[in-house]
Design an enzyme around this catalytic site. Structure first.
Site, PDB file in Angstrom:
ATOM      1  N   LYS A 223      31.305  42.448  35.863  1.00 20.76           N
ATOM      2  CA  LYS A 223      31.896  42.431  37.216  1.00 20.76           C
ATOM      3  C   LYS A 223      31.155  43.354  38.171  1.00 20.76           C
ATOM      4  CE  LYS A 223      36.209  40.203  36.549  1.00 20.76           C
ATOM      5  NZ  LYS A 223      37.620  40.299  36.223  1.00 20.76           N
ATOM      6  N   ARG A 257      38.135  39.949  27.713  1.00 20.68           N
ATOM      7  CA  ARG A 257      37.589  38.682  28.208  1.00 20.68           C
ATOM      8  C   ARG A 257      36.125  38.937  28.561  1.00 20.68           C
ATOM      9  NH1 ARG A 257      36.846  36.182  33.072  1.00 20.68           N
ATOM     10  NH2 ARG A 257      37.281  33.951  33.140  1.00 20.68           N
TER      11      ARG A 257
HETATM   12  N1  HH2 Z   1      38.320  37.363  35.850  1.00 18.31           N
HETATM   13  C1  HH2 Z   1      37.763  36.219  36.340  1.00 18.31           C
HETATM   14  C2  HH2 Z   1      38.401  34.986  36.121  1.00 18.31           C
HETATM   15  N2  HH2 Z   1      39.543  34.902  35.431  1.00 18.31           N
HETATM   16  N3  HH2 Z   1      41.278  35.942  34.206  1.00 18.31           N
HETATM   17  C3  HH2 Z   1      41.849  37.057  33.732  1.00 18.31           C
HETATM   18  N4  HH2 Z   1      42.995  36.985  33.039  1.00 18.31           N
HETATM   19  N5  HH2 Z   1      41.294  38.304  33.916  1.00 18.31           N
HETATM   20  C4  HH2 Z   1      40.128  38.460  34.617  1.00 18.31           C
HETATM   21  O1  HH2 Z   1      39.688  39.626  34.787  1.00 18.31           O
HETATM   22  C5  HH2 Z   1      39.495  37.291  35.153  1.00 18.31           C
HETATM   23  C6  HH2 Z   1      40.115  36.029  34.926  1.00 18.31           C
HETATM   24  C7  HH2 Z   1      36.483  36.294  37.097  1.00 18.31           C
HETATM   25  O2  HH2 Z   1      35.378  36.226  36.262  1.00 18.31           O
HETATM   26  P1  HH2 Z   1      34.562  34.887  35.869  1.00 18.31           P
HETATM   27  O3  HH2 Z   1      35.450  33.874  35.215  1.00 18.31           O
HETATM   28  O4  HH2 Z   1      33.400  35.303  35.049  1.00 18.31           O
HETATM   29  O5  HH2 Z   1      34.007  34.305  37.224  1.00 18.31           O
HETATM   30  P2  HH2 Z   1      34.552  33.201  38.240  1.00 18.31           P
HETATM   31  O6  HH2 Z   1      35.917  33.561  38.650  1.00 18.31           O
HETATM   32  O7  HH2 Z   1      33.570  33.240  39.375  1.00 18.31           O
HETATM   33  O8  HH2 Z   1      34.561  31.873  37.541  1.00 18.31           O
END
Ligand code: HH2
Length: 283
Positions: A223, A257
């Protein structure tokens, strides 16, 4: 402690549980555009299982700051074939990263066990009923604002206390509405309406969240706050992500995650060898 997810049970008596991220989107901040076809996405999922992931989190809508919303039909088109393919090929636990009841319903029909909702079941009133009918596991995440607006001016008086009280209130309200509390997990939502200082405070404050009595999920992987703290670009954040993981586990996180499953599993395994996580002392 146990986490009930559609008739299966996740226990936290071994190394911290690793949830591998599989974004089947064109625009996610780290892996966007890499797994837009079901074949490569399923292959990547199975690779994460071989690397040690206990849960895969499949997302069809990016929640990065400023991201544009996606229709339910498009999200279903992206995630359902991947979930179905993974359910057929593996018995890994499957999570769908969505805020929409329609998407969750189709995802559960395709074999998902967990609904990971960044809005903590507040964006779509029908999602509560879907989760309850199926006995699905639910991740309740804290967010200030919406993905489009959340990084404009995040502000809190006491971020740890406010996030903890919000999650506590969501667990209580949902339990009163009939959801089995044993199906619920909580997440401080790093990066979702938080400054660098808020994210650091939340990592330091994880013991407060662990006292809610539900599994705590932490998503720090790659992040931008880790980039701000280290000056590293998104594809150079493995070491910062592993440091955040190790600290999170030490602070009481149960589920991590992550994008880098192999390395994260190695760290979680070693932490367990060193004696972490430990059950909190009986009070
Ligand atoms: N972070 C993201 C998405 N979903 N869900 C939970 N429970 N906790 C988190 O910290 C979280 C999440 C954001 O990261 P990422 O999926 O890598 O990216 P994007 O939202 O751009 O798909």
């Amino acid at each position: 402690m146990e986490w009930r997810v559609r008739g299966r049970v996740v226990r936290f008596d071994g190394p911290a549980v690793i949830m591998g991220i599989l974004n089947v989107t064109p625009d996610s901040f780290s892996d966007g555009g890499r797994y837009t076809e079901p074949g490569p996405a399923i292959e990547r999922g199975l690779q994460m299982v071989r690397e040690g992931a206990s849960i895969l989190d499949i997302g069809g809508e990016s929640s990065r700051p400023g991201a544009e919303p996606v229709s339910a039909a498009e999200e279903i088109r992206r995630v359902v074939p991947v979930l179905a393919g993974l359910a057929a090929a593996s018995d890994v636990l499957l999570s769908v990263d969505t805020t929409k009841a329609e998407v969750a319903e189709q995802a559960l029909a395709a074999g998902a066990h967990i609904i990971n909702d960044i809005s903590a079941l507040t964006a779509d009133p029908a999602l509560e009923d879907v989760a309850s009918r199926h006995g699905a596991g639910v991740v309740l995440m804290h967010m200030q604002g919406t993905p489009r607006t959340m990084q404009r001016e995040p502000s809190y008086e006491d971020v740890v206390e406010e996030v903890a009280r919000y999650l506590e209130e969501r667990v209580r309200t949902l339990a009163e509405a009939g959801l089995d509390p044993a199906c619920l997990a909580v997440d401080p939502g790093l990066g979702f309406g938080k400054t660098v200082e808020h994210n650091v405070a939340l990592l330091r404050g994880l013991p407060r969240l662990a006292r809610l009595g539900r599994p705590v999920l932490v998503g720090a992987s790659r992040k931008s706050f880790l980039g701000r703290l280290t000056g590293r670009a998104v594809d150079e954040r493995l070491a910062p992500s592993l440091a955040a993981l190790a600290f999170s586990v030490q602070q009481g996180a149960h589920i991590l995650r992550v994008h880098d499953v192999k390395e994260s599993c190695e760290v979680a395994y070693l932490l367990a060898k060193f004696g972490l996580p430990t059950e909190p002392p009986a009070s």
